[in-house]
Scaffold this active site. Structure first.
Site, PDB file in Angstrom:
ATOM      1  N   ASN A 144       0.876  -1.176   0.000  1.00  0.00           N
ATOM      2  CA  ASN A 144       0.000   0.000   0.000  1.00  0.00           C
ATOM      3  C   ASN A 144       0.913   1.225   0.000  1.00  0.00           C
ATOM      4  OD1 ASN A 144      -1.811   2.044   0.482  1.00  0.00           O
ATOM      5  ND2 ASN A 144      -2.296   1.422   2.582  1.00  0.00           N
ATOM      6  N   TRP A 145       1.062   1.823  -1.171  1.00  0.00           N
ATOM      7  CA  TRP A 145       2.004   2.947  -1.300  1.00  0.00           C
ATOM      8  C   TRP A 145       1.459   4.229  -0.687  1.00  0.00           C
ATOM      9  CZ3 TRP A 145       4.080   2.617  -7.057  1.00  0.00           C
ATOM     10  CH2 TRP A 145       4.748   1.393  -7.222  1.00  0.00           C
ATOM     11  N   LYS A 146       0.187   4.247  -0.390  1.00  0.00           N
ATOM     12  CA  LYS A 146      -0.453   5.479   0.099  1.00  0.00           C
ATOM     13  C   LYS A 146      -0.148   6.621  -0.888  1.00  0.00           C
ATOM     14  CE  LYS A 146      -0.215   3.494   4.634  1.00  0.00           C
ATOM     15  NZ  LYS A 146      -0.181   3.652   6.068  1.00  0.00           N
TER      16      LYS A 146
ATOM     17  N   HIS B 166      -9.687   1.559   4.710  1.00  0.00           N
ATOM     18  CA  HIS B 166      -8.417   1.747   5.414  1.00  0.00           C
ATOM     19  C   HIS B 166      -8.633   2.745   6.559  1.00  0.00           C
ATOM     20  CE1 HIS B 166      -4.318   2.934   6.314  1.00  0.00           C
ATOM     21  NE2 HIS B 166      -3.941   1.798   5.738  1.00  0.00           N
TER      22      HIS B 166
ATOM     23  N   GLU C 131      -6.960   5.148   7.538  1.00  0.00           N
ATOM     24  CA  GLU C 131      -6.721   6.552   7.169  1.00  0.00           C
ATOM     25  C   GLU C 131      -7.942   7.136   6.459  1.00  0.00           C
ATOM     26  OE1 GLU C 131      -2.932   5.902   5.248  1.00  0.00           O
ATOM     27  OE2 GLU C 131      -2.098   5.402   7.210  1.00  0.00           O
TER      28      GLU C 131
ATOM     29  N   GLU D 184      -5.550  -4.407  10.667  1.00  0.00           N
ATOM     30  CA  GLU D 184      -4.498  -3.405  10.841  1.00  0.00           C
ATOM     31  C   GLU D 184      -4.752  -2.609  12.118  1.00  0.00           C
ATOM     32  OE1 GLU D 184      -2.573  -2.416   6.778  1.00  0.00           O
ATOM     33  OE2 GLU D 184      -4.229  -1.041   7.108  1.00  0.00           O
TER      34      GLU D 184
ATOM     35  N   GLY E 204       2.455   2.618  10.631  1.00  0.00           N
ATOM     36  CA  GLY E 204       3.448   3.673  10.425  1.00  0.00           C
ATOM     37  C   GLY E 204       4.155   4.105  11.693  1.00  0.00           C
TER      38      GLY E 204
ATOM     39  N   SER F 161       3.245  -1.778  10.319  1.00  0.00           N
ATOM     40  CA  SER F 161       4.705  -1.858  10.514  1.00  0.00           C
ATOM     41  C   SER F 161       5.272  -3.244  10.218  1.00  0.00           C
ATOM     42  CB  SER F 161       5.099  -1.389  11.926  1.00  0.00           C
ATOM     43  OG  SER F 161       4.728  -0.033  12.098  1.00  0.00           O
TER      44      SER F 161
ATOM     45  N   GLY G 130       2.735  -0.997   4.269  1.00  0.00           N
ATOM     46  CA  GLY G 130       2.797   0.415   3.901  1.00  0.00           C
ATOM     47  C   GLY G 130       4.238   0.845   3.671  1.00  0.00           C
ATOM     48  N   GLY G 131       4.844   1.445   4.693  1.00  0.00           N
ATOM     49  CA  GLY G 131       6.185   2.020   4.577  1.00  0.00           C
ATOM     50  C   GLY G 131       7.211   1.078   3.947  1.00  0.00           C
TER      51      GLY G 131
HETATM   52  P1  PGA Z   1       2.641   0.535   7.571  1.00  0.00           P
HETATM   53  O1  PGA Z   1       1.187   0.762   6.917  1.00  0.00           O
HETATM   54  O2  PGA Z   1       3.157  -0.777   7.044  1.00  0.00           O
HETATM   55  O3  PGA Z   1       3.442   1.710   7.130  1.00  0.00           O
HETATM   56  O4  PGA Z   1       2.452   0.494   9.061  1.00  0.00           O
HETATM   57  C1  PGA Z   1       0.318  -0.310   6.710  1.00  0.00           C
HETATM   58  C2  PGA Z   1      -0.985   0.196   6.135  1.00  0.00           C
HETATM   59  O5  PGA Z   1      -1.444   1.279   6.542  1.00  0.00           O
HETATM   60  O6  PGA Z   1      -1.587  -0.464   5.277  1.00  0.00           O
END
Ligand code: PGA
Length: 255
Positions: free
Chosen positions: A9-11, A99, A101, A171, A177, A217, A238-239
């Site tokens: 997930n590149w956001k 998600h 966010e 999640e 993050g 994470s 994500g990251g």
């Molecule tokens: P993260 O994000 O791996 O940076 O914690 C995961 C996500 O929000 O899908």
């Protein structure tokens, strides 16, 4: 048998040019047999979907392409939004829905996420439905209640043979993050609980066929221990999905 799925997930990261460069690097990092370990899915921003789709389609192995969001309507006056059919026309297969966010920063409700899940299936897209608790909810012992509510609202009422194709991502919001990861045992416990909720909604057999990912994470150093748990079928990353070697190492950690 559930095929593990590792989704990046590149956001809101990477232009379409950076995305093309990333695909080149990732294809270099992954050997053909790595694609037998897991389905590898890239979820770039809308602006890079086309580039990622065209640069992955003639690669060895099978990259899947996913979007990070969509609107449930087929078309209309929804400035700034993208429809299920538009994603389908780009040969997008997955779409991340609900998600945290989107829920926390953009006010998406359980009901709206449920509409999106139905619209995704209606367009032959596979939803990756996200659920998870905040730190405060976790401290208050409300994790199960929260994820059960989110999963029931999004998937309840679907036909079992439709629901069996869904992907769920657990999640915990406090882990996204932050560098804090749920322990493999804690992640397994909540994901096994989610599978139980799916069993109540549909059947044990359908619940056993739905892939449930962990996200929050995940990185190369903890992926094997998390994905090694019996109910954890991969990761929503994500990251650590933004750097090709690191993301490839997570794919190689899959069963
Ligand atoms: P993260 O994000 O791996 O940076 O914690 C995961 C996500 O929000 O899908």
């Amino acid at each position: 048998m559930r095929t593990p799925l590792i989704a990046g997930n590149w956001k809101m990261n990477k232009s379409h040019l950076e995305a093309i460069h990333f695909v080149e690097q990732l294809a270099h990092e992954l050997a053909e047999h790595d694609f037998t370990r897991a389905e590898v899915v890239l979820c770039p921003p809308f602006t890079a979907l086309r580039s990622v789709q065209t640069t992955t389609e003639d690669r060895h192995g099978s990259f899947g392409v996913g979007a990070q969001n969509m609107h449930p309507a087929a078309e209309g006056a929804f400035t700034g939004e993208v429809s299920p059919g538009m994603l389908k026309a780009l040969r997008v297969k997955y779409v991340i829905l609900g998600h945290s966010e989107r829920r926390e920063l953009f006010g998406e409700t359980d009901g709206f996420v449920g509409e999106k899940v139905r619209a995704a299936f209606g367009a032959d897209l596979v939803p990756i439905l996200c659920c998870g608790e905040t730190d405060a909810e976790r401290e208050a012992g409300e994790t199960e209640q929260k994820v059960a509510r989110q999963v029931r609202a999004a998937l309840g009422g679907l036909k079992p043979d439709v629901a069996r194709n869904a992907v769920v991502a657990y999640e915990p919001i406090w882990a996204i993050g932050t560098g804090k990861t749920a322990t493999p045992d804690d992640a397994q416990a909540t994901i096994s609980y989610i599978r139980g909720v799916l069993g109540e909604l549909f059947s044990e057999e359908v619940a056993a066929s739905i892939r449930i990912l962990y996200g929050g994470s995940m990185k190369s150093g903890n992926a094997a221990a998390l994905i090694g748990q019996p109910d954890i079928d991969g990761g929503l990353v994500g990251g650590a999905s933004l750097e090709a070697a690191e993301f490839a190492a997570i794919v190689k950690a899959a069963k």
